[in-house]
Design a protein around this motif. Structure first.
Motif, PDB file in Angstrom:
ATOM      1  N   ASP A  88       0.853  -1.194   0.000  1.00  0.00           N
ATOM      2  CA  ASP A  88       0.000   0.000   0.000  1.00  0.00           C
ATOM      3  C   ASP A  88       0.892   1.248   0.000  1.00  0.00           C
ATOM      4  OD1 ASP A  88      -1.855   2.002   0.318  1.00  0.00           O
ATOM      5  OD2 ASP A  88      -3.072   0.869   1.746  1.00  0.00           O
ATOM      6  N   LEU A  89       1.338   1.617  -1.184  1.00  0.00           N
ATOM      7  CA  LEU A  89       2.297   2.720  -1.313  1.00  0.00           C
ATOM      8  C   LEU A  89       1.654   4.062  -0.943  1.00  0.00           C
ATOM      9  CD1 LEU A  89       5.185   3.436  -2.109  1.00  0.00           C
ATOM     10  CD2 LEU A  89       4.441   3.672  -4.471  1.00  0.00           C
ATOM     11  N   ARG A  90       0.361   4.220  -1.277  1.00  0.00           N
ATOM     12  CA  ARG A  90      -0.307   5.495  -0.952  1.00  0.00           C
ATOM     13  C   ARG A  90      -0.322   5.714   0.563  1.00  0.00           C
ATOM     14  NH1 ARG A  90      -5.632   5.699  -3.545  1.00  0.00           N
ATOM     15  NH2 ARG A  90      -4.480   6.483  -5.323  1.00  0.00           N
ATOM     16  N   ALA A  91      -0.688   4.654   1.315  1.00  0.00           N
ATOM     17  CA  ALA A  91      -0.744   4.768   2.781  1.00  0.00           C
ATOM     18  C   ALA A  91       0.658   5.019   3.338  1.00  0.00           C
ATOM     19  CB  ALA A  91      -1.333   3.504   3.382  1.00  0.00           C
ATOM     20  N   ALA A  92       1.665   4.343   2.769  1.00  0.00           N
ATOM     21  CA  ALA A  92       3.035   4.482   3.270  1.00  0.00           C
ATOM     22  C   ALA A  92       3.548   5.910   3.071  1.00  0.00           C
ATOM     23  CB  ALA A  92       3.950   3.484   2.561  1.00  0.00           C
ATOM     24  N   VAL A  93       3.246   6.505   1.908  1.00  0.00           N
ATOM     25  CA  VAL A  93       3.702   7.877   1.641  1.00  0.00           C
ATOM     26  C   VAL A  93       2.899   8.864   2.485  1.00  0.00           C
ATOM     27  CG1 VAL A  93       3.882   9.679  -0.124  1.00  0.00           C
ATOM     28  CG2 VAL A  93       4.566   7.340  -0.669  1.00  0.00           C
ATOM     29  N   LYS A  94       1.600   8.598   2.644  1.00  0.00           N
ATOM     30  CA  LYS A  94       0.771   9.508   3.455  1.00  0.00           C
ATOM     31  C   LYS A  94       1.247   9.509   4.918  1.00  0.00           C
ATOM     32  CE  LYS A  94      -3.672  11.277   4.436  1.00  0.00           C
ATOM     33  NZ  LYS A  94      -5.109  11.221   4.402  1.00  0.00           N
ATOM     34  N   ALA A  95       1.594   8.330   5.440  1.00  0.00           N
ATOM     35  CA  ALA A  95       2.056   8.233   6.826  1.00  0.00           C
ATOM     36  C   ALA A  95       3.343   9.040   7.034  1.00  0.00           C
ATOM     37  CB  ALA A  95       2.302   6.778   7.186  1.00  0.00           C
ATOM     38  N   ARG A  96       4.147   9.149   5.978  1.00  0.00           N
ATOM     39  CA  ARG A  96       5.447   9.833   6.111  1.00  0.00           C
ATOM     40  C   ARG A  96       5.394  11.323   5.788  1.00  0.00           C
ATOM     41  NH1 ARG A  96       6.111   4.659   5.186  1.00  0.00           N
ATOM     42  NH2 ARG A  96       8.029   3.549   5.778  1.00  0.00           N
ATOM     43  N   THR A  97       4.441  11.713   4.922  1.00  0.00           N
ATOM     44  CA  THR A  97       4.454  13.112   4.451  1.00  0.00           C
ATOM     45  C   THR A  97       3.137  13.859   4.671  1.00  0.00           C
ATOM     46  OG1 THR A  97       3.623  12.548   2.244  1.00  0.00           O
ATOM     47  CG2 THR A  97       6.022  12.467   2.552  1.00  0.00           C
ATOM     48  N   GLY A  98       2.066  13.106   4.898  1.00  0.00           N
ATOM     49  CA  GLY A  98       0.741  13.731   4.996  1.00  0.00           C
ATOM     50  C   GLY A  98       0.074  13.940   3.645  1.00  0.00           C
ATOM     51  N   TYR A  99       0.800  13.634   2.562  1.00  0.00           N
ATOM     52  CA  TYR A  99       0.231  13.826   1.210  1.00  0.00           C
ATOM     53  C   TYR A  99      -0.414  12.552   0.673  1.00  0.00           C
ATOM     54  CZ  TYR A  99       2.725  18.270   0.693  1.00  0.00           C
ATOM     55  OH  TYR A  99       3.175  19.556   0.837  1.00  0.00           O
ATOM     56  N   GLU A 100      -1.523  12.724  -0.049  1.00  0.00           N
ATOM     57  CA  GLU A 100      -2.161  11.635  -0.800  1.00  0.00           C
ATOM     58  C   GLU A 100      -1.555  11.642  -2.205  1.00  0.00           C
ATOM     59  OE1 GLU A 100      -4.976   9.592  -0.520  1.00  0.00           O
ATOM     60  OE2 GLU A 100      -5.764  10.173   1.450  1.00  0.00           O
ATOM     61  N   ILE A 101      -1.027  10.545  -2.643  1.00  0.00           N
ATOM     62  CA  ILE A 101      -0.479  10.510  -4.008  1.00  0.00           C
ATOM     63  C   ILE A 101      -1.422   9.755  -4.945  1.00  0.00           C
ATOM     64  CG2 ILE A 101       1.949  10.711  -3.324  1.00  0.00           C
ATOM     65  CD1 ILE A 101       2.166   7.638  -3.761  1.00  0.00           C
ATOM     66  N   ARG A 102      -1.377  10.144  -6.236  1.00  0.00           N
ATOM     67  CA  ARG A 102      -2.062   9.370  -7.275  1.00  0.00           C
ATOM     68  C   ARG A 102      -1.044   8.396  -7.868  1.00  0.00           C
ATOM     69  NH1 ARG A 102      -6.244  11.642 -10.167  1.00  0.00           N
ATOM     70  NH2 ARG A 102      -6.362   9.541 -11.041  1.00  0.00           N
ATOM     71  N   LEU A 103      -1.517   7.206  -8.251  1.00  0.00           N
ATOM     72  CA  LEU A 103      -0.616   6.171  -8.753  1.00  0.00           C
ATOM     73  C   LEU A 103      -0.943   5.777 -10.194  1.00  0.00           C
ATOM     74  CD1 LEU A 103      -0.582   3.541  -5.853  1.00  0.00           C
ATOM     75  CD2 LEU A 103       1.288   5.062  -6.485  1.00  0.00           C
ATOM     76  N   GLY A 104       0.104   5.576 -10.995  1.00  0.00           N
ATOM     77  CA  GLY A 104      -0.100   5.077 -12.356  1.00  0.00           C
ATOM     78  C   GLY A 104       1.033   4.149 -12.750  1.00  0.00           C
ATOM     79  N   ASN A 105       0.768   3.264 -13.670  1.00  0.00           N
ATOM     80  CA  ASN A 105       1.844   2.442 -14.246  1.00  0.00           C
ATOM     81  C   ASN A 105       2.791   3.364 -15.019  1.00  0.00           C
ATOM     82  OD1 ASN A 105       2.493   1.245 -17.157  1.00  0.00           O
ATOM     83  ND2 ASN A 105       2.814  -0.359 -15.647  1.00  0.00           N
ATOM     84  N   ASP A 106       4.077   3.089 -14.973  1.00  0.00           N
ATOM     85  CA  ASP A 106       5.041   4.024 -15.585  1.00  0.00           C
ATOM     86  C   ASP A 106       4.831   4.232 -17.095  1.00  0.00           C
ATOM     87  OD1 ASP A 106       5.942   1.458 -16.133  1.00  0.00           O
ATOM     88  OD2 ASP A 106       8.030   1.831 -15.564  1.00  0.00           O
ATOM     89  N   ALA A 107       4.514   3.139 -17.812  1.00  0.00           N
ATOM     90  CA  ALA A 107       4.278   3.286 -19.261  1.00  0.00           C
ATOM     91  C   ALA A 107       2.985   4.066 -19.520  1.00  0.00           C
ATOM     92  CB  ALA A 107       4.207   1.915 -19.928  1.00  0.00           C
TER      93      ALA A 107
END
Ligand SMILES: [Zn+2]
Length: 311
Positions: A88-107
């Motif tokens: 759960d990368l979104r939760a992991a980044v939110k726990a560290r920064t407070g920001y919600e990120i959007r996720l997409g496949n790199d291609a």
């Protein structure tokens, strides 16, 4: 308004502050450290966000990641070269920064960038095909990435174009990728060199220090028959896959990136000729898909991630 784009790769995490027009204003990067595990990757992303945040304001963060990612749940389902499985990368980044990120496949996010501010700017729809180690793909229709149910769509490299053909990394045989990647072109080149000891491809490979995706094209330029045959064979398979893509999506633009695409018109001109012959209803359709080169280069991933945050 500015947005933060992050391009998460196996070696480096790149980040950039990008404006609404897709221009990169500021960039930073740090090593990914896959060997330290998923939480260390999240730590790296958080540190990069903190670094780029200094003195900047941005309205959202987007992140492009290899593998299958689900923007609905915030989870990276599987990115094998990053060792992220159901993370759960979104939760992991939110726990560290407070920001919600959007996720997409790199291609997919790279295709979003080409569609909105690159080769497909202003077009109704754009498909990007990256001819590299594999065949990467992204489909953007009316400004939206096609991600499918749970984010796993747009894997056009794994449609079979030759039943029981060459083995593919996905486990099937005869995939588009197994015939149209740079890897496939090099395989065809090596086989033709072995069968044709007189071919100019031997001299070309010696000049460049190795057989690569350029060998057959350069030999063709020099009038070499075996090199010309390799290019024709490669274009034949590429055209088969590209025509399937056109018949399914009928995009306004198909834009090519990756090593083989650097051939430019030496690749695109014969490809257009072959696709014209194969495309459904070609004689009667008034407007056709345009086959062009991508324009954003390696920065497409970062720009696209930022533009995803804008959506
Ligand atoms: Zn495959």
């Amino acid at each position: 308004m500015n947005y933060l784009g992050i391009d998460l790769g196996g070696t480096n995490i790149k980040g950039g502050v990008v404006d609404e027009a897709g221009k990169i204003l500021r960039e930073a990067s740090r090593p990914t450290h896959v060997e330290l595990g998923p939480d260390a990757i999240a730590d790296g992303i958080a540190a990069l966000i903190n670094e780029l945040e200094a003195g900047e304001s941005f309205s959202g963060i987007g992140l492009g990641c290899p593998g299958t990612v689900d923007d609905e749940s915030g989870e990276v389902a599987c990115a094998f070269n990053l060792n992220l499985i159901h993370y759960d990368l979104r939760a992991a980044v939110k726990a560290r920064t407070g920001y919600e990120i959007r996720l997409g496949n790199d291609a997919n996010v790279a295709a979003l960038a080409e569609a909105l501010v690159g080769a497909g700017k202003g077009a109704h729809s754009t498909v990007v095909l990256t001819l590299g180690t594999g065949v990467g793909c992204g489909v953007v229709i009316e400004g939206r990435m096609l991600v499918g149910y749970t984010g796993a769509a747009s894997e056009l490299g794994h449609m079979v174009i030759r039943e029981d053909g060459e083995p593919c990394t996905c486990g099937r045989k005869g995939c588009f990728e197994a015939y149209s990647s740079a890897t496939a072109l090099i395989r065809m080149t090596k086989a033709a060199m072995e069968a044709n000891p007189e071919s100019a491809m031997h001299a070309v490979a010696a000049e460049n220090g190795a057989v690569d995706g350029r060998t057959a094209f350069t030999a063709k330029e020099r009038g070499d028959a075996a090199g010309t045959a390799v290019v024709a064979e490669y274009v034949k398979y590429l055209a088969s896959g590209v025509t399937n893509v056109i018949n399914i999506f009928f995009p306004e633009i198909i834009a090519f990136s990756g090593g083989v695409a650097n051939q430019g018109e030496a690749l695109l001109a014969p490809l257009r000729e072959e696709v014209d012959r194969l495309e459904f209803g070609h004689k009667y359709v008034k407007k056709h898909t345009r086959l062009v080169q991508c324009t954003l280069g390696y920065q497409a991933g970062l720009i696209g991630a930022a533009l995803l945050a804008k959506q």
